[in-house]
Design a protein around this motif. Structure first.
Motif, mmCIF file in Angstrom:
data_model
loop_
_atom_site.group_PDB
_atom_site.id
_atom_site.type_symbol
_atom_site.label_atom_id
_atom_site.label_comp_id
_atom_site.label_asym_id
_atom_site.label_seq_id
_atom_site.Cartn_x
_atom_site.Cartn_y
_atom_site.Cartn_z
ATOM 1 N N GLU A 213 0.846 -1.180 0.000
ATOM 2 C CA GLU A 213 0.000 0.000 0.000
ATOM 3 C C GLU A 213 0.885 1.234 0.000
ATOM 4 O O GLU A 213 1.936 1.257 0.633
ATOM 5 N N SER A 214 0.425 2.260 -0.694
ATOM 6 C CA SER A 214 1.275 3.445 -0.817
ATOM 7 C C SER A 214 1.312 4.256 0.466
ATOM 8 O O SER A 214 1.999 5.263 0.548
ATOM 9 N N ALA A 215 0.585 3.815 1.506
ATOM 10 C CA ALA A 215 0.605 4.542 2.769
ATOM 11 C C ALA A 215 1.913 4.319 3.527
ATOM 12 O O ALA A 215 2.290 5.140 4.354
ATOM 13 N N ASP A 216 2.607 3.219 3.261
ATOM 14 C CA ASP A 216 3.774 2.870 4.074
ATOM 15 C C ASP A 216 5.098 3.321 3.470
ATOM 16 O O ASP A 216 5.939 3.868 4.161
ATOM 17 N N ILE A 217 5.302 3.032 2.203
ATOM 18 C CA ILE A 217 6.535 3.475 1.541
ATOM 19 C C ILE A 217 6.175 3.986 0.144
ATOM 20 O O ILE A 217 5.070 3.739 -0.357
ATOM 21 N N LEU A 218 7.139 4.663 -0.491
ATOM 22 C CA LEU A 218 6.919 5.122 -1.870
ATOM 23 C C LEU A 218 7.482 4.060 -2.815
ATOM 24 O O LEU A 218 8.703 3.859 -2.873
ATOM 25 N N HIS A 219 6.604 3.384 -3.508
ATOM 26 C CA HIS A 219 7.034 2.277 -4.367
ATOM 27 C C HIS A 219 7.730 2.777 -5.643
ATOM 28 O O HIS A 219 8.597 2.098 -6.186
ATOM 29 N N ILE A 220 7.337 3.972 -6.104
ATOM 30 C CA ILE A 220 7.805 4.414 -7.426
ATOM 31 C C ILE A 220 9.320 4.640 -7.485
ATOM 32 O O ILE A 220 9.977 4.118 -8.397
ATOM 33 N N PRO A 221 9.935 5.380 -6.533
ATOM 34 C CA PRO A 221 11.394 5.564 -6.659
ATOM 35 C C PRO A 221 12.155 4.241 -6.632
ATOM 36 O O PRO A 221 13.163 4.084 -7.326
ATOM 37 N N LEU A 222 11.666 3.281 -5.867
ATOM 38 C CA LEU A 222 12.338 1.979 -5.801
ATOM 39 C C LEU A 222 12.170 1.228 -7.123
ATOM 40 O O LEU A 222 13.117 0.601 -7.612
ATOM 41 N N ALA A 223 10.973 1.302 -7.698
ATOM 42 C CA ALA A 223 10.733 0.600 -8.971
ATOM 43 C C ALA A 223 11.606 1.190 -10.076
ATOM 44 O O ALA A 223 12.127 0.462 -10.923
ATOM 45 N N ILE A 224 11.783 2.504 -10.056
ATOM 46 C CA ILE A 224 12.627 3.137 -11.076
ATOM 47 C C ILE A 224 14.094 2.743 -10.849
ATOM 48 O O ILE A 224 14.797 2.350 -11.780
ATOM 49 N N ALA A 225 14.536 2.794 -9.601
ATOM 50 C CA ALA A 225 15.937 2.435 -9.293
ATOM 51 C C ALA A 225 16.223 0.983 -9.646
ATOM 52 O O ALA A 225 17.360 0.625 -9.984
ATOM 53 N N SER A 226 15.204 0.137 -9.585
ATOM 54 C CA SER A 226 15.426 -1.296 -9.818
ATOM 55 C C SER A 226 15.242 -1.693 -11.283
ATOM 56 O O SER A 226 15.291 -2.874 -11.615
ATOM 57 N N GLY A 227 15.011 -0.692 -12.142
ATOM 58 C CA GLY A 227 14.926 -0.999 -13.571
ATOM 59 C C GLY A 227 13.581 -1.518 -14.041
ATOM 60 O O GLY A 227 13.464 -2.028 -15.158
ATOM 61 N N ILE A 228 12.544 -1.380 -13.225
ATOM 62 C CA ILE A 228 11.206 -1.821 -13.684
ATOM 63 C C ILE A 228 10.745 -0.910 -14.822
ATOM 64 O O ILE A 228 10.101 -1.365 -15.782
ATOM 65 N N GLY A 229 11.068 0.378 -14.741
ATOM 66 C CA GLY A 229 10.650 1.286 -15.816
ATOM 67 C C GLY A 229 11.040 2.712 -15.501
ATOM 68 O O GLY A 229 11.842 2.963 -14.600
ATOM 69 N N GLN A 230 10.476 3.656 -16.272
ATOM 70 C CA GLN A 230 10.777 5.088 -16.099
ATOM 71 C C GLN A 230 9.503 5.847 -15.756
ATOM 72 O O GLN A 230 8.393 5.407 -16.096
ATOM 73 N N LEU A 231 9.687 7.022 -15.139
ATOM 74 C CA LEU A 231 8.526 7.827 -14.773
ATOM 75 C C LEU A 231 7.938 8.502 -16.018
ATOM 76 O O LEU A 231 8.648 9.142 -16.783
ATOM 77 N N GLY A 232 6.624 8.361 -16.190
ATOM 78 C CA GLY A 232 5.940 9.016 -17.310
ATOM 79 C C GLY A 232 5.357 10.347 -16.882
ATOM 80 O O GLY A 232 5.272 10.654 -15.688
ATOM 81 N N LYS A 233 4.930 11.112 -17.879
ATOM 82 C CA LYS A 233 4.340 12.430 -17.607
ATOM 83 C C LYS A 233 3.118 12.315 -16.694
ATOM 84 O O LYS A 233 2.800 13.229 -15.943
ATOM 85 N N HIS A 234 2.447 11.164 -16.731
ATOM 86 C CA HIS A 234 1.253 10.976 -15.902
ATOM 87 C C HIS A 234 1.581 10.562 -14.466
ATOM 88 O O HIS A 234 0.694 10.210 -13.697
ATOM 89 N N GLY A 235 2.881 10.557 -14.131
ATOM 90 C CA GLY A 235 3.277 10.292 -12.743
ATOM 91 C C GLY A 235 3.324 8.818 -12.389
ATOM 92 O O GLY A 235 3.584 8.468 -11.228
ATOM 93 N N SER A 236 3.097 7.939 -13.356
ATOM 94 C CA SER A 236 3.193 6.492 -13.103
ATOM 95 C C SER A 236 4.422 5.945 -13.814
ATOM 96 O O SER A 236 4.923 6.543 -14.768
ATOM 97 N N VAL A 237 4.873 4.769 -13.342
ATOM 98 C CA VAL A 237 6.032 4.133 -13.965
ATOM 99 C C VAL A 237 5.594 3.470 -15.271
ATOM 100 O O VAL A 237 4.519 2.872 -15.341
ATOM 101 N N ILE A 238 6.431 3.588 -16.294
ATOM 102 C CA ILE A 238 6.165 2.948 -17.592
ATOM 103 C C ILE A 238 7.224 1.883 -17.824
ATOM 104 O O ILE A 238 8.429 2.168 -17.767
ATOM 105 N N SER A 239 6.786 0.653 -18.062
ATOM 106 C CA SER A 239 7.742 -0.421 -18.336
ATOM 107 C C SER A 239 7.648 -0.813 -19.808
ATOM 108 O O SER A 239 6.628 -0.578 -20.465
#
Ligand code: SF4
Ligand code: SF4
Length: 321
Positions: A186-212
């Protein structure tokens, strides 16, 4: 704005409007600082927008609400007993490959490893863990085509239930090796997006979500934090910036007009930023919205790899990854 989606008119009004989410998020602030939660509450602290979240939960269709409860129920096993006998890790590469393989075997669509970083922690939170394992689970595009309606919301919740189950099981498998591990979904506990980007899952899109490359933005994220020694992955460059700089699809289709065509200064960093005060009321009105994820060209099944190839080929050779 597309006529396909409900207009940004609301059946509710604040008697006492909460403090602006953009102010809390640090929009326009030149100095880096940790994020502060605004809307999704873990129950551990009072949030400025928690009443709107309560309204959101109470007005969800029963099936969607129960699905949310199911995720919370699965999460009761986010942490647990650690096996007494610790499995020694002599080869971190082999262990990392093993963890990726277990995660995929449990059903994850993509897996990436990064070092735990402060930008994934909200202000006032700490983490004893050294590594983060980000997992992604794609949603069914035929179902998310129905976003802002019940069918789209049901698919989103199905994906949350499933990824929560996978994260909880993966954390348990690591604890069985004698290493601490905890699942976060849940996004209440940690920020998943910076970790997903650092781990190579994808890049941040203009819409604020990760794109893989594989799933576009049409997936959900979860994270497992652990001390199991692992070998971190590296961020990827699939050409998301190249397309976002010229594409306006999410900007034009967002009924709340929440997506800006230029990067904004947020807590000391220029990045794509979604106007919180515009997005969240619409999100509440439409069972979790998700229009920007669905209309993004990267999200069309099978399109990402070709799109990435084309975008990178257009760059001067010296700028290609
Ligand atoms: S819709 Fe276009 S501008 Fe928006 S995130 Fe996707 S590629 Fe970028
Ligand atoms: S989720 Fe928010 S930013 Fe995305 S389309 Fe909906 S209102 Fe706009």
């Amino acid at each position: 704005m597309s006529a396909r989606f409900p207009a940004a008119e609301y059946p509710f009004r604040y008697r006492n409007p909460p403090r602006s989410g953009n102010v809390i998020n640090g929009l326009g602030e030149p100095v880096p600082r940790r994020a502060v939660p605004v809307f999704h509450s873990s129950g551990r602290r009072r949030l400025d927008w928690e009443l709107l979240e309560l309204f959101f939960l109470l007005t969800l269709p029963l099936r969607v609400f129960l699905s949310g409860l199911r995720s919370r129920w699965i999460l009761r096993r986010a942490d647990g007993r650690i096996a007494r006998r610790r499995h020694a890790v002599d080869d971190v590469q082999a262990m990392s490959a093993g963890i990726r393989s277990i995660a995929r075997g449990l059903g994850a669509g993509a897996v990436g490893i990064s070092r735990m970083s402060a930008d994934a922690l909200f202000e006032g939170c700490d983490s004893p863990y050294a590594f983060a394992i980000s997992i992604a689970l794609p949603m069914d595009y035929r179902e998310t085509e129905h976003v802002t309606g019940l069918r789209g919301a049901i698919e989103t919740m199905r994906a949350y239930n499933e990824i929560t189950r996978i994260a909880v099981r993966l954390a348990a498998r690591i604890r069985a090796l004698g290493w601490p591990a905890r699942a976060y979904c849940e996004s209440a506990d940690i920020l998943h997006i910076p970790l997903a980007i650092a781990s190579g899952i994808g890049q941040l899109g203009k819409h604020g979500s990760v794109i893989s490359r594989e799933f576009g933005a049409n997936f959900r994220l979860a994270t497992i934090l652990t001390d199991l020694p692992l070998s971190p992955d590296t961020p990827v460059d699939i050409g998301v910036e190249d397309l976002c700089l010229g594409c306006r699809r999410c900007t034009l289709d967002c009924p709340a007009d929440a997506i800006s065509d230029s990067k904004q200064l947020v807590r000391g960093v220029y990045k794509w930023y979604v106007d919180f005060d515009r997005c969240v009321p619409y999100f509440v009105k439409t069972f979790g919205c998700g229009i920007c994820i669905q209309v993004c060209p990267w999200s069309v099944p099978g399109r990402g790899p070709r799109l990435s190839e084309k975008l990178l080929a257009r760059r001067p050779e010296r700028l290609r990854p």
